[in-house]
Design a protein around this motif. Structure first.
Motif, PDB file in Angstrom:
ATOM      1  N   ASP A   1       0.845  -1.181   0.000  1.00 24.70           N
ATOM      2  CA  ASP A   1       0.000   0.000   0.000  1.00 24.70           C
ATOM      3  C   ASP A   1       0.888   1.240   0.000  1.00 24.70           C
ATOM      4  O   ASP A   1       2.014   1.222   0.537  1.00 24.70           O
ATOM      5  CB  ASP A   1      -0.911   0.043   1.229  1.00 24.70           C
ATOM      6  CG  ASP A   1      -1.812  -1.177   1.340  1.00 24.70           C
ATOM      7  OD1 ASP A   1      -2.215  -1.706   0.293  1.00 24.70           O
ATOM      8  OD2 ASP A   1      -2.103  -1.600   2.475  1.00 24.70           O
ATOM      9  N   ILE A   2       0.383   2.316  -0.564  1.00 19.98           N
ATOM     10  CA  ILE A   2       1.120   3.570  -0.570  1.00 19.98           C
ATOM     11  C   ILE A   2       0.142   4.711  -0.313  1.00 19.98           C
ATOM     12  O   ILE A   2      -1.014   4.667  -0.759  1.00 19.98           O
ATOM     13  CB  ILE A   2       1.874   3.771  -1.911  1.00 19.98           C
ATOM     14  CG1 ILE A   2       2.791   4.982  -1.840  1.00 19.98           C
ATOM     15  CG2 ILE A   2       0.904   3.875  -3.077  1.00 19.98           C
ATOM     16  CD1 ILE A   2       3.744   5.089  -3.024  1.00 19.98           C
ATOM     17  N   SER A   3       0.597   5.701   0.434  1.00 21.74           N
ATOM     18  CA  SER A   3      -0.255   6.856   0.729  1.00 21.74           C
ATOM     19  C   SER A   3       0.563   8.135   0.631  1.00 21.74           C
ATOM     20  O   SER A   3       1.770   8.146   0.933  1.00 21.74           O
ATOM     21  CB  SER A   3      -0.890   6.737   2.117  1.00 21.74           C
ATOM     22  OG  SER A   3       0.101   6.718   3.124  1.00 21.74           O
ATOM     23  N   TYR A   4      -0.110   9.188   0.222  1.00 22.38           N
ATOM     24  CA  TYR A   4       0.543  10.497   0.095  1.00 22.38           C
ATOM     25  C   TYR A   4      -0.408  11.580   0.576  1.00 22.38           C
ATOM     26  O   TYR A   4      -1.619  11.528   0.304  1.00 22.38           O
ATOM     27  CB  TYR A   4       0.946  10.770  -1.355  1.00 22.38           C
ATOM     28  CG  TYR A   4       1.430  12.191  -1.569  1.00 22.38           C
ATOM     29  CD1 TYR A   4       2.692  12.591  -1.121  1.00 22.38           C
ATOM     30  CD2 TYR A   4       0.607  13.141  -2.176  1.00 22.38           C
ATOM     31  CE1 TYR A   4       3.131  13.902  -1.299  1.00 22.38           C
ATOM     32  CE2 TYR A   4       1.038  14.439  -2.363  1.00 22.38           C
ATOM     33  CZ  TYR A   4       2.298  14.830  -1.918  1.00 22.38           C
ATOM     34  OH  TYR A   4       2.718  16.116  -2.075  1.00 22.38           O
ATOM     35  N   GLN A   5       0.133  12.557   1.307  1.00 28.30           N
ATOM     36  CA  GLN A   5      -0.643  13.706   1.765  1.00 28.30           C
ATOM     37  C   GLN A   5       0.106  14.992   1.433  1.00 28.30           C
ATOM     38  O   GLN A   5       1.334  15.062   1.580  1.00 28.30           O
ATOM     39  CB  GLN A   5      -0.865  13.658   3.275  1.00 28.30           C
ATOM     40  CG  GLN A   5      -1.591  12.438   3.777  1.00 28.30           C
ATOM     41  CD  GLN A   5      -1.730  12.459   5.288  1.00 28.30           C
ATOM     42  OE1 GLN A   5      -2.166  13.444   5.874  1.00 28.30           O
ATOM     43  NE2 GLN A   5      -1.356  11.358   5.932  1.00 28.30           N
ATOM     44  N   TYR A   6      -0.650  15.970   1.015  1.00 25.35           N
ATOM     45  CA  TYR A   6      -0.088  17.314   0.814  1.00 25.35           C
ATOM     46  C   TYR A   6      -0.912  18.295   1.618  1.00 25.35           C
ATOM     47  O   TYR A   6      -2.132  18.384   1.446  1.00 25.35           O
ATOM     48  CB  TYR A   6      -0.093  17.709  -0.659  1.00 25.35           C
ATOM     49  CG  TYR A   6       0.422  19.118  -0.875  1.00 25.35           C
ATOM     50  CD1 TYR A   6       1.798  19.380  -0.815  1.00 25.35           C
ATOM     51  CD2 TYR A   6      -0.449  20.178  -1.101  1.00 25.35           C
ATOM     52  CE1 TYR A   6       2.283  20.664  -0.989  1.00 25.35           C
ATOM     53  CE2 TYR A   6       0.031  21.473  -1.277  1.00 25.35           C
ATOM     54  CZ  TYR A   6       1.396  21.716  -1.214  1.00 25.35           C
ATOM     55  OH  TYR A   6       1.880  22.992  -1.371  1.00 25.35           O
ATOM     56  N   ARG A   7      -0.250  19.016   2.522  1.00 31.56           N
ATOM     57  CA  ARG A   7      -0.935  19.966   3.402  1.00 31.56           C
ATOM     58  C   ARG A   7      -0.815  21.370   2.821  1.00 31.56           C
ATOM     59  O   ARG A   7       0.279  21.963   2.798  1.00 31.56           O
ATOM     60  CB  ARG A   7      -0.316  19.907   4.808  1.00 31.56           C
ATOM     61  CG  ARG A   7      -0.712  18.670   5.597  1.00 31.56           C
ATOM     62  CD  ARG A   7       0.096  18.540   6.878  1.00 31.56           C
ATOM     63  NE  ARG A   7       1.478  18.149   6.600  1.00 31.56           N
ATOM     64  CZ  ARG A   7       1.861  16.883   6.379  1.00 31.56           C
ATOM     65  NH1 ARG A   7       0.975  15.900   6.424  1.00 31.56           N
ATOM     66  NH2 ARG A   7       3.124  16.603   6.122  1.00 31.56           N
ATOM     67  N   PHE A   8      -1.951  21.889   2.345  1.00 32.79           N
ATOM     68  CA  PHE A   8      -1.971  23.280   1.910  1.00 32.79           C
ATOM     69  C   PHE A   8      -1.790  24.206   3.111  1.00 32.79           C
ATOM     70  O   PHE A   8      -1.152  25.244   3.033  1.00 32.79           O
ATOM     71  CB  PHE A   8      -3.298  23.610   1.211  1.00 32.79           C
ATOM     72  CG  PHE A   8      -3.367  23.083  -0.190  1.00 32.79           C
ATOM     73  CD1 PHE A   8      -2.777  23.773  -1.242  1.00 32.79           C
ATOM     74  CD2 PHE A   8      -4.022  21.895  -0.468  1.00 32.79           C
ATOM     75  CE1 PHE A   8      -2.846  23.286  -2.536  1.00 32.79           C
ATOM     76  CE2 PHE A   8      -4.089  21.399  -1.759  1.00 32.79           C
ATOM     77  CZ  PHE A   8      -3.500  22.101  -2.800  1.00 32.79           C
ATOM     78  N   SER A   9      -2.395  23.781   4.239  1.00 28.92           N
ATOM     79  CA  SER A   9      -2.339  24.564   5.462  1.00 28.92           C
ATOM     80  C   SER A   9      -2.716  23.654   6.616  1.00 28.92           C
ATOM     81  O   SER A   9      -2.980  22.462   6.424  1.00 28.92           O
ATOM     82  CB  SER A   9      -3.310  25.755   5.387  1.00 28.92           C
ATOM     83  OG  SER A   9      -4.660  25.283   5.338  1.00 28.92           O
ATOM     84  N   ASP A  10      -2.754  24.211   7.828  1.00 30.21           N
ATOM     85  CA  ASP A  10      -3.201  23.415   8.968  1.00 30.21           C
ATOM     86  C   ASP A  10      -4.633  22.949   8.797  1.00 30.21           C
ATOM     87  O   ASP A  10      -5.052  21.962   9.405  1.00 30.21           O
ATOM     88  CB  ASP A  10      -3.106  24.235  10.260  1.00 30.21           C
ATOM     89  CG  ASP A  10      -1.675  24.401  10.712  1.00 30.21           C
ATOM     90  OD1 ASP A  10      -0.803  23.725  10.134  1.00 30.21           O
ATOM     91  OD2 ASP A  10      -1.431  25.205  11.624  1.00 30.21           O
TER      92      ASP A  10
END
Length: 1009
Positions: free
Chosen positions: A956-965
């Motif tokens: 499995d693979i996961s990715y997150q990108y945080r624009f802001s809090d």
């Protein structure tokens, strides 16, 4: 921001929710304030992976026994969308998946039935599935937003509720008074299952709201998950042992000494193994999951806090599918290859149709729990909690598929290429089968309802010693559980009388081609490249129109409905318990030593009631063989009871500032499956004429385990550690299945053993031995065999046993078949069997003898294992990894592949592991994970063949990108390498079941505000 002041707030909130505090005995109150000091707590992800691992280190070093925990990464965000998937990150835990999603867990080699799941310390009701016994919890019912943490207790502890030998898993929901201010979470995502044939757009929506207003707080969470997928695979295939079958049937279906067979068998006992069906499966599934959880907390005074909570979960599941292939079973095998293990791998079988079965099902689960908790700090040294909950679990619908079977009016020869040790079988026919060749032959309609209701009251307390002595505190408590389980089932069984292709429109059978994408995760040769798709609604209408007045031979229900209740079981359990636990702190040669010692008492009383018509007659039905026919329904109560005293002790010694040794010893229990406690005795037959009886045993006792654990941990750098643990579980009173042969039941008699029955059996067998010729008619050049020529013409689907029934019915009507079966004899001008289609046993017939199978506490065994954990953060970089692997062994709880017949197996026994690497910066989080489960013993198929699940690896693979809090986008990919599922019996080439599910992708956005 990942490295801001939130790290100071969330660990405190999560710590309160999971019971991470300075108290050293789990009390399982709503606040669960005392849950951790006997556990090695390996907390996995809180808010930001690296931050959570740093927090977990400090918790782990303060613990005593063996425990793991998994917490939310952020408010409303669990590590995985599925709770079972998150649990797989902890050492020693393997998960059972269904359609890629995790549903149930095995811990340290013990399957789902040996692990207890609680909600906020409360025992939750469960219902049984197709193969479960009714104690295992299905994590697929629960979405993650309202869950703050999961606690996994893997060693015995007196303060824990009993029932889990492998583990006790406690789900802790969000507590609003542990939240700072007001927080909101909203998540939306699109789910793309690559196998789905649905044109819609399945989506998931989740929300969580919590507010803390000082003296009161409120939280509300909800989830809606929709998903569609297609299962492709092989049909479950049981394997017979022909030599053993011949002992009961009186003849050998397939003879391994046939000169047309290549026989390489090296088994000492000479036994061989032959598959029953060779068939593929295609099934389309639609699953909708709905969750709701609400909690209200009020500080009634400075010392009293009240909590009221409600939890709902429900799943709606529908499926439609097709099975297509042939039933083999050994008859008419023209050529074959038998390998060294005695397995018929490649076979050529004549006189076979290209059978199709339309399947459909609809299930709906509904789980509800209402609870009230009062936590009172009586003094600075004494706190008490009173907890009550009423919870129900319901499941309505058909657990096993409805089936409508079709065969052809022409036959061919099928060539089956047996499965390799890692592949699947294929089959092909020597002719084509067209829509105009198909007709309906049988119908199974199934329905059911299950309900498990639990009412539980708990009173727990904690006294803290402020005198500075070795004794630090004492925890104590009592609990009373009223557990009621209801299981009702109905089945309509209809065999078509004189089926004809003229009754079915050719347009009902729509040809579909099997493309290269079919089961492409396996190395396979498709063989016959087509099948027919059949709409079950239209097919059911056609079958009903062709079989007006057709009745179920057991209860007389007229086609086509489920009919009356065939099974109505109720089990009542009264479970009472009490515990006391002492917590000590001292030192040995200046090395800090903490010890937790306790005692728990458990008592259970069981009443099982079966409302069913006990059989009063054995009926020889021409289609179905021997069946039991009942009279009026009656209550049949049976009783059981047990009591146990369970001592435990755990210790942790800090040999240096960074090294800890832990050891524990204790006793724990797991309770029998609810399904095994039933009172009903079901009468049937094996292979038409061998009478059987199966039922439960309300007097089953619990399984008792004596547990040993020792571990070493080295915290060699900040945020990094290495740990190794060894464990042993010695279990007695494992529940096995025992069959007692040739037993009478209530004076029942057997019409098959009558003079007429023996005459019919002998003369049909003579026809079989002659090669099943066309018999003709007496005086017209016939062969003189007793089998009806009209039956051979009009009913080509009939097997040898059904011909025996046809002949016996004719003899019972006074028809002379000694020189052959006359033209037009009996009813229907000879084109169908004589009425009434069955022969009932009489007092003049020989006594009926049954093989009675029931569960018993009859086995003992031991499981040994080693767990290795390694966590490393690369200092000064955004990188890190986690690794764990558990190796288990248990020679006397593993099946012996060389033994043919009954034996014992521990379901779930197998190795497991998990490794993940991650990169985390202020804006980006990337995680790649491998979940491994070794070859696992799963239980037994028909004919006592041990079932194994092949080892499997899911990436499995996961990715997150945080624009802001406040805003994050994410993408998750599950099963990215398209790992298949494969089950076999005894030897890898004896394929039992295979499934190809495909990758699943999820894209979404989360907002915290």
């Amino acid at each position: 921001m990942l490295f801001n002041t939130k790290r100071r707030i969330l660990p405190v909130a999560i710590g309160l929710a999971t019971g991470i505090a300075t108290i050293s005995a789990p009390s399982f109150s709503q606040e669960n304030e005392n849950a951790t000091s006997e556990g090695v707590l390996e907390e996995i992800v809180v808010y930001g992976i690296k931050n959570s691992l740093l927090d977990a280190i400090s918790i782990k070093r303060d613990a005593v026994g063996v425990m793991d925990a998994i917490s939310a990464e952020d408010f409303g965000k669990f590590p995985d969308g599925n709770l079972a998937e998150s649990l797989a990150r902890a050492p020693g835990i393997a998960i059972d998946r269904s359609n890629v999603e995790g549903q149930k867990i095995a811990v340290r080699g013990f399957g789902p039935e040996f692990n207890l799941v609680t909600l906020n310390g409360r025992q939750m009701p469960t219902v049984k599935g197709q193969y479960g016994g009714g104690r295992s919890f299905n994590f697929g019912d629960i979405a993650s937003p309202g869950v703050a943490s999961l606690e996994i207790f893997k060693t015995a502890n007196s303060s824990l509720p009993s029932g889990g030998i492998g583990s006790t898993v406690n789900m802790v929901t969000t507590k609003p008074l542990n939240v700072e201010g007001t927080k909101r979470f909203l998540g939306l995502s699109y789910v793309n299952d690559t196998t789905s044939q649905d044109s819609g757009s399945p989506f998931e929506a989740e929300m969580l709201f919590a507010t803390n207003q000082g003296r009161w707080g409120f939280s509300l969470s909800g989830a809606y998950h929709e998903r569609t997928n297609r299962e492709t695979g092989t049909r479950e295939s049981n394997w017979i042992t022909p030599n053993l079958m011949a002992q009961s049937e009186g003849y050998l279906r397939v003879d391994a000494s046939n000169p047309n067979y290549t026989n390489l068998n090296e088994r000492v006992d000479g036994n061989t193994f032959y598959r029953e069906p060779a068939a593929f499966l295609i099934k389309d599934n639609d699953r909708t999951r709905k969750n709701l959880q609400a909690t209200l907390q009020v500080e009634l005074s400075d010392s009293v806090t009240a909590t009221v909570d409600y939890t709902h979960s429900g799943v709606q599941f529908e499926s439609r599918g097709m099975l297509f292939g042939s039933w083999l079973g050994g008859w008419d095998t023209q050529s074959a290859t038998i390998n060294q293990n005695g397995v018929f791998t490649d076979v050529v079988v004549g006189n076979r149709a290209y059978d199709h079965t339309a399947t459909w099902s609809k299930l709906e689960s509904d789980n509800n729990s209402v609870g009230v908790n009062l936590a009172w700090d009586v003094t600075d040294a004494l706190s008490i909690s009173l907890d009550y909950h009423s919870s129900t679990a319901e499941l309505a619908g058909n657990i096993f598929d409805n089936e409508l079977g079709f065969t052809t009016d022409v036959k061919g020869t099928i060539t089956v290429d047996g499965a390799s040790a890692s592949g699947v079988n294929s089959f092909s026919y020597d002719r084509d089968f067209l829509p105009e060749n198909y007709m309906g032959t049988y119908l199974f309609l199934r329905d059911g309802y299950q309900e498990n209701e639990i009412e539980q009251v708990q009173l727990k307390g904690l006294w803290t010693n402020d005198s500075g002595s070795v004794l630090q505190s004492i925890s104590f408590g009592v609990s009373s559980i009223d557990n009621e389980y209801l299981n009702q089932a109905s089945e309509g069984n209809f065999g078509s009388q004189g089926p004809s292709v003229e009754d079915y429109d050719d347009a009902l059978f729509k040809e579909r081609r099997l493309t290269n994408s079919f089961m492409n995760s396996f190395s396979r040769n498709i063989g016959t490249p087509y099948y027919y798709s059949i709409n079950p609604v239209d097919a059911l209408s056609a079958f009903a129109a062709a079989n007006v007045g057709l009745a179920d031979p057991v209860d007389g229900t007229v086609c086509c409905s489920y009919g009356t209740l065939d099974s109505n079981e109720q089990v009542k359990e009264q479970l009472d318990s009490a515990f006391v636990q002492f917590n000590f702190e001292t030192s040995v040669n200046d090395m800090p030593l903490r010890v937790v010692a306790g005692l728990r008492y458990e008592k259970s009383d069981t009443t099982s009631v079966s409302f069913y018509p006990a059989p009063t007659t054995i009926r020889w039905d021409m289609i179905a063989g021997l069946i039991g026919v009942g009279g009026e329904s009656a209550d049949v109560p049976r009783y059981g009871d047990s009591s146990e005293v369970l001592p435990t002790i755990a210790a942790a010694l800090n040999i240096t500032e960074n090294q800890v040794i832990r050891a524990s010893w204790g006793k724990s229990i797991a309770r029998p499956n609810l399904g095994d406690l039933g009172a009903e005795l079901n009468i049937g037959s094996k292979d038409f004429f061998n009478l059987t009886a199966q039922g439960g045993n309300p007097d089953l006792g619990p399984l008792l385990s004596t547990n040993f654990d020792i571990s070493y941990e080295n915290y060699y750098a900040e945020g990094s550690y290495f740990a190794v643990a060894a464990f042993r579980k010695e279990v007695k009173d494992f529940i096995g299945s025992r069959t007692i042969e040739d037993q009478p039941i209530d004076g029942l008699t057997n019409p098959f053993l009558s003079e007429i029955g023996q005459q019919a059996q002998a003369c049909v067998q003579a026809w079989v031995d002659a090669g099943r010729p066309q018999t003709g008619f007496p005086g017209e050049g016939g062969t003189g065999d007793c089998v009806s020529q009209q039956a051979l013409w009009a009913q080509p689907w009939m097997n040898d046993q059904q011909h025996m029934g046809w002949v016996a019915l004719a003899i019972s009507r006074g028809i002379d078949v000694s020189n052959g079966f006359p033209w037009g004899a009996c009813d229907y001008d000879g084109w169908w069997r004589c009425e009434p289609g069955y022969i009932d046993g009489t007092a003049a017939d020989p006594q009926a003898l049954f093989d009675i199978t029931q569960p018993y506490n009859m086995e003992s065994g031991a499981v040994n294992g080693i767990e290795v954990s390694w966590q490393h953060l690369f200092e000064g970089t955004p990188y890190g990894f986690q690794f764990n692997f558990t190796k288990v062994s248990g020679g006397n709880v593993e099946p012996n592949k060389n033994v043919v017949g009954e034996q014992f197996v521990l379901p779930g026994l197998g190795d497991s592991g998990n490794i993940s690497v991650f990169m985390e910066t202020q804006k980006h989080t990337l995680r790649l994970a491998l979940n491994y489960r070794g070859e696992t013993a799963q239980g037994f198929a028909n004919y006592f063949q041990p079932v194994y699940v092949d080892e499997r690896k899911q990436f499995d693979i996961s990715y997150q990108y945080r624009f802001s809090d406040a805003l994050t986008i994410f993408a998750d990919a599950m099963n990215i390498t398209d790992e298949e599922t494969r089950l076999y019996v005894r030897y890898p080439e004896m394929l039992f079941l295979s499934q190809d599910h495909g990758p699943v992708f999820k894209f979404g956005v989360r907002s915290n505000f």
